[in-house]
Design a protein around this motif. Sequence first.
Motif, PDB file in Angstrom:
ATOM      1  N   GLU A   1       0.826  -1.201   0.000  1.00  0.00           N
ATOM      2  CA  GLU A   1       0.000   0.000   0.000  1.00  0.00           C
ATOM      3  C   GLU A   1       0.865   1.258   0.000  1.00  0.00           C
ATOM      4  O   GLU A   1       0.537   2.258  -0.658  1.00  0.00           O
ATOM      5  CB  GLU A   1      -0.927  -0.006   1.205  1.00  0.00           C
ATOM      6  N   ASN A   2       2.003   1.212   0.724  1.00  0.00           N
ATOM      7  CA  ASN A   2       2.928   2.351   0.715  1.00  0.00           C
ATOM      8  C   ASN A   2       3.516   2.561  -0.684  1.00  0.00           C
ATOM      9  O   ASN A   2       3.692   3.698  -1.131  1.00  0.00           O
ATOM     10  CB  ASN A   2       4.051   2.123   1.733  1.00  0.00           C
ATOM     11  N   ILE A   3       3.815   1.460  -1.358  1.00  0.00           N
ATOM     12  CA  ILE A   3       4.353   1.547  -2.722  1.00  0.00           C
ATOM     13  C   ILE A   3       3.304   2.152  -3.654  1.00  0.00           C
ATOM     14  O   ILE A   3       3.606   3.003  -4.500  1.00  0.00           O
ATOM     15  CB  ILE A   3       4.780   0.154  -3.225  1.00  0.00           C
ATOM     16  N   ARG A   4       2.051   1.725  -3.497  1.00  0.00           N
ATOM     17  CA  ARG A   4       0.970   2.262  -4.327  1.00  0.00           C
ATOM     18  C   ARG A   4       0.784   3.763  -4.081  1.00  0.00           C
ATOM     19  O   ARG A   4       0.620   4.543  -5.024  1.00  0.00           O
ATOM     20  CB  ARG A   4      -0.334   1.525  -4.025  1.00  0.00           C
ATOM     21  N   ALA A   5       0.854   4.154  -2.801  1.00  0.00           N
ATOM     22  CA  ALA A   5       0.691   5.568  -2.462  1.00  0.00           C
ATOM     23  C   ALA A   5       1.808   6.407  -3.075  1.00  0.00           C
ATOM     24  O   ALA A   5       1.573   7.510  -3.588  1.00  0.00           O
ATOM     25  CB  ALA A   5       0.653   5.740  -0.952  1.00  0.00           C
ATOM     26  N   LYS A   6       3.030   5.881  -3.015  1.00  0.00           N
ATOM     27  CA  LYS A   6       4.169   6.609  -3.595  1.00  0.00           C
ATOM     28  C   LYS A   6       4.018   6.718  -5.115  1.00  0.00           C
ATOM     29  O   LYS A   6       4.331   7.760  -5.709  1.00  0.00           O
ATOM     30  CB  LYS A   6       5.484   5.899  -3.259  1.00  0.00           C
ATOM     31  N   ALA A   7       3.511   5.651  -5.747  1.00  0.00           N
ATOM     32  CA  ALA A   7       3.311   5.679  -7.197  1.00  0.00           C
ATOM     33  C   ALA A   7       2.283   6.745  -7.574  1.00  0.00           C
ATOM     34  O   ALA A   7       2.421   7.429  -8.597  1.00  0.00           O
ATOM     35  CB  ALA A   7       2.856   4.310  -7.691  1.00  0.00           C
ATOM     36  N   LEU A   8       1.260   6.904  -6.732  1.00  0.00           N
ATOM     37  CA  LEU A   8       0.258   7.939  -6.977  1.00  0.00           C
ATOM     38  C   LEU A   8       0.859   9.337  -6.869  1.00  0.00           C
ATOM     39  O   LEU A   8       0.549  10.230  -7.669  1.00  0.00           O
ATOM     40  CB  LEU A   8      -0.907   7.790  -5.993  1.00  0.00           C
ATOM     41  N   VAL A   9       1.718   9.530  -5.873  1.00  0.00           N
ATOM     42  CA  VAL A   9       2.384  10.824  -5.705  1.00  0.00           C
ATOM     43  C   VAL A   9       3.297  11.105  -6.894  1.00  0.00           C
ATOM     44  O   VAL A   9       3.316  12.216  -7.447  1.00  0.00           O
ATOM     45  CB  VAL A   9       3.185  10.861  -4.387  1.00  0.00           C
ATOM     46  N   ASP A  10       4.074  10.084  -7.290  1.00  0.00           N
ATOM     47  CA  ASP A  10       4.971  10.252  -8.439  1.00  0.00           C
ATOM     48  C   ASP A  10       4.184  10.572  -9.695  1.00  0.00           C
ATOM     49  O   ASP A  10       4.597  11.401 -10.518  1.00  0.00           O
ATOM     50  CB  ASP A  10       5.791   8.974  -8.658  1.00  0.00           C
TER      51      ASP A  10
ATOM     52  N   ALA B   1       1.256  12.074  -9.844  1.00  0.00           N
ATOM     53  CA  ALA B   1       0.739  13.444  -9.730  1.00  0.00           C
ATOM     54  C   ALA B   1       1.827  14.468 -10.046  1.00  0.00           C
ATOM     55  O   ALA B   1       1.577  15.495 -10.685  1.00  0.00           O
ATOM     56  CB  ALA B   1       0.187  13.679  -8.332  1.00  0.00           C
ATOM     57  N   ASN B   2       3.050  14.183  -9.602  1.00  0.00           N
ATOM     58  CA  ASN B   2       4.156  15.122  -9.813  1.00  0.00           C
ATOM     59  C   ASN B   2       4.672  15.100 -11.246  1.00  0.00           C
ATOM     60  O   ASN B   2       5.217  16.081 -11.737  1.00  0.00           O
ATOM     61  CB  ASN B   2       5.300  14.813  -8.852  1.00  0.00           C
ATOM     62  N   ASN B   3       4.526  13.954 -11.896  1.00  0.00           N
ATOM     63  CA  ASN B   3       5.106  13.801 -13.235  1.00  0.00           C
ATOM     64  C   ASN B   3       4.050  13.406 -14.256  1.00  0.00           C
ATOM     65  O   ASN B   3       4.342  12.730 -15.240  1.00  0.00           O
ATOM     66  CB  ASN B   3       6.209  12.732 -13.214  1.00  0.00           C
ATOM     67  N   LYS B   4       2.820  13.817 -14.022  1.00  0.00           N
ATOM     68  CA  LYS B   4       1.711  13.376 -14.846  1.00  0.00           C
ATOM     69  C   LYS B   4       1.934  13.638 -16.326  1.00  0.00           C
ATOM     70  O   LYS B   4       1.835  12.739 -17.153  1.00  0.00           O
ATOM     71  CB  LYS B   4       0.421  14.063 -14.387  1.00  0.00           C
ATOM     72  N   HIS B   5       2.256  14.868 -16.634  1.00  0.00           N
ATOM     73  CA  HIS B   5       2.386  15.208 -18.051  1.00  0.00           C
ATOM     74  C   HIS B   5       3.574  14.503 -18.690  1.00  0.00           C
ATOM     75  O   HIS B   5       3.479  14.017 -19.812  1.00  0.00           O
ATOM     76  CB  HIS B   5       2.510  16.716 -18.217  1.00  0.00           C
ATOM     77  N   CYS B   6       4.660  14.434 -17.985  1.00  0.00           N
ATOM     78  CA  CYS B   6       5.847  13.755 -18.518  1.00  0.00           C
ATOM     79  C   CYS B   6       5.555  12.275 -18.726  1.00  0.00           C
ATOM     80  O   CYS B   6       5.893  11.682 -19.747  1.00  0.00           O
ATOM     81  CB  CYS B   6       7.029  13.943 -17.573  1.00  0.00           C
ATOM     82  N   PHE B   7       4.885  11.661 -17.741  1.00  0.00           N
ATOM     83  CA  PHE B   7       4.568  10.236 -17.822  1.00  0.00           C
ATOM     84  C   PHE B   7       3.626   9.964 -18.995  1.00  0.00           C
ATOM     85  O   PHE B   7       3.822   9.021 -19.760  1.00  0.00           O
ATOM     86  CB  PHE B   7       3.923   9.786 -16.507  1.00  0.00           C
ATOM     87  N   GLU B   8       2.611  10.822 -19.154  1.00  0.00           N
ATOM     88  CA  GLU B   8       1.665  10.635 -20.238  1.00  0.00           C
ATOM     89  C   GLU B   8       2.350  10.778 -21.593  1.00  0.00           C
ATOM     90  O   GLU B   8       2.070  10.029 -22.529  1.00  0.00           O
ATOM     91  CB  GLU B   8       0.521  11.646 -20.122  1.00  0.00           C
ATOM     92  N   ASP B   9       3.254  11.744 -21.692  1.00  0.00           N
ATOM     93  CA  ASP B   9       3.972  11.931 -22.943  1.00  0.00           C
ATOM     94  C   ASP B   9       4.783  10.696 -23.299  1.00  0.00           C
ATOM     95  O   ASP B   9       4.804  10.255 -24.456  1.00  0.00           O
ATOM     96  CB  ASP B   9       4.900  13.150 -22.850  1.00  0.00           C
ATOM     97  N   LEU B  10       5.470  10.123 -22.297  1.00  0.00           N
ATOM     98  CA  LEU B  10       6.283   8.939 -22.548  1.00  0.00           C
ATOM     99  C   LEU B  10       5.415   7.768 -22.992  1.00  0.00           C
ATOM    100  O   LEU B  10       5.787   7.016 -23.889  1.00  0.00           O
ATOM    101  CB  LEU B  10       7.068   8.560 -21.279  1.00  0.00           C
ATOM    102  N   GLU B  11       4.248   7.621 -22.370  1.00  0.00           N
ATOM    103  CA  GLU B  11       3.343   6.536 -22.741  1.00  0.00           C
ATOM    104  C   GLU B  11       2.837   6.722 -24.168  1.00  0.00           C
ATOM    105  O   GLU B  11       2.769   5.776 -24.948  1.00  0.00           O
ATOM    106  CB  GLU B  11       2.162   6.476 -21.763  1.00  0.00           C
ATOM    107  N   LYS B  12       2.491   7.951 -24.516  1.00  0.00           N
ATOM    108  CA  LYS B  12       1.982   8.220 -25.866  1.00  0.00           C
ATOM    109  C   LYS B  12       3.064   7.999 -26.912  1.00  0.00           C
ATOM    110  O   LYS B  12       2.790   7.503 -28.012  1.00  0.00           O
ATOM    111  CB  LYS B  12       1.458   9.656 -25.945  1.00  0.00           C
ATOM    112  N   GLN B  13       4.294   8.371 -26.581  1.00  0.00           N
ATOM    113  CA  GLN B  13       5.394   8.209 -27.516  1.00  0.00           C
ATOM    114  C   GLN B  13       5.650   6.738 -27.842  1.00  0.00           C
ATOM    115  O   GLN B  13       6.147   6.402 -28.910  1.00  0.00           O
ATOM    116  CB  GLN B  13       6.676   8.837 -26.946  1.00  0.00           C
ATOM    117  N   LYS B  14       5.309   5.861 -26.907  1.00  0.00           N
ATOM    118  CA  LYS B  14       5.519   4.426 -27.112  1.00  0.00           C
ATOM    119  C   LYS B  14       4.378   3.775 -27.882  1.00  0.00           C
ATOM    120  O   LYS B  14       4.413   2.587 -28.181  1.00  0.00           O
ATOM    121  CB  LYS B  14       5.706   3.725 -25.761  1.00  0.00           C
TER     122      LYS B  14
END
Length: 273
Positions: free
Chosen positions: A68-77, A79-92
């Motif tokens: 659960e702590n790992i899941r919570a940290k993933a949610l925070v990460d 939120a902090n990197n949403k746009h960057c993460f989405e861009d990387l996913e779209k690029q793939k």
Amino acid sequence: MKITIEKKSPDAQGRQALMLTRNFGSVIDESGKRKKKRRRQSLDLFVYQNPKDKNQREHNKSVNSLAENIRAKALVDYANNKHCFEDLEKQKASFFEFMEGIIVEKHKTDSASNYSIWVSSLIHLRRFHPLPELNFEDIDAELLNGFKQYLQSSAKTKSDTLLSSNTASSYFNKIRAALNLAYQQGIIRRNPVQEVKSIKIIQNKRNYLTDEELKRLVNAECRYDVLKRAFIFSCLTGIRWSDIQKFTWVDLCKLDDGYRIVFNHKKTKPEFR
């Protein structure tokens, strides 16, 4: 995006491996079925499906808390990197699949000729890039220039002849249109096609019949009289053969001083270029 902890099926000892699952919603595939988009990551953790003693229960409690702590940290990460993460996913994402989606829509809305150009452009892109996939992140100015060169010097028709300059231009412009559409939809934030020039179209020389030649044509013999009359009708009205073929009697409107042909001229829909 939804992040959850999933448990795999238990092994022979009743242990269930834990997975961190990122859910990206769902899409409708070409068959019309809804398909979930998700990405799983192993946590190298397990719990007992049916704990048998105190030690196993304590183990489950500790591991579930850690997961659960790992899941919570993933949610925070996220939120902090949403746009960057989405861009990387779209690029793939697969550009081939994106093109196939466009072609499916073109088959529903466009003329057969324009649809076939889209199909052929993807066929030649696959021949140029023989790997099973081509992701958006792999498309750059170098690849586009290479494909452009391929169309102009190597690509061949079904009759094993090189493509004409105008055909090569049409195929390349379909790839350009697809990338422009991907840019407009936010799939890519930098459009590499803007760095590459289109293939120049060569204006074909137009030939016209003179009045004398048209008069000779009227008196010339022709095996198919209806074809001859249709051609002469086209010369006199400027209506193209493809439209004359579709005429029916309902297109003929009687007026006080004669007759008039009334029909809707279907134009090719504009594309993203």
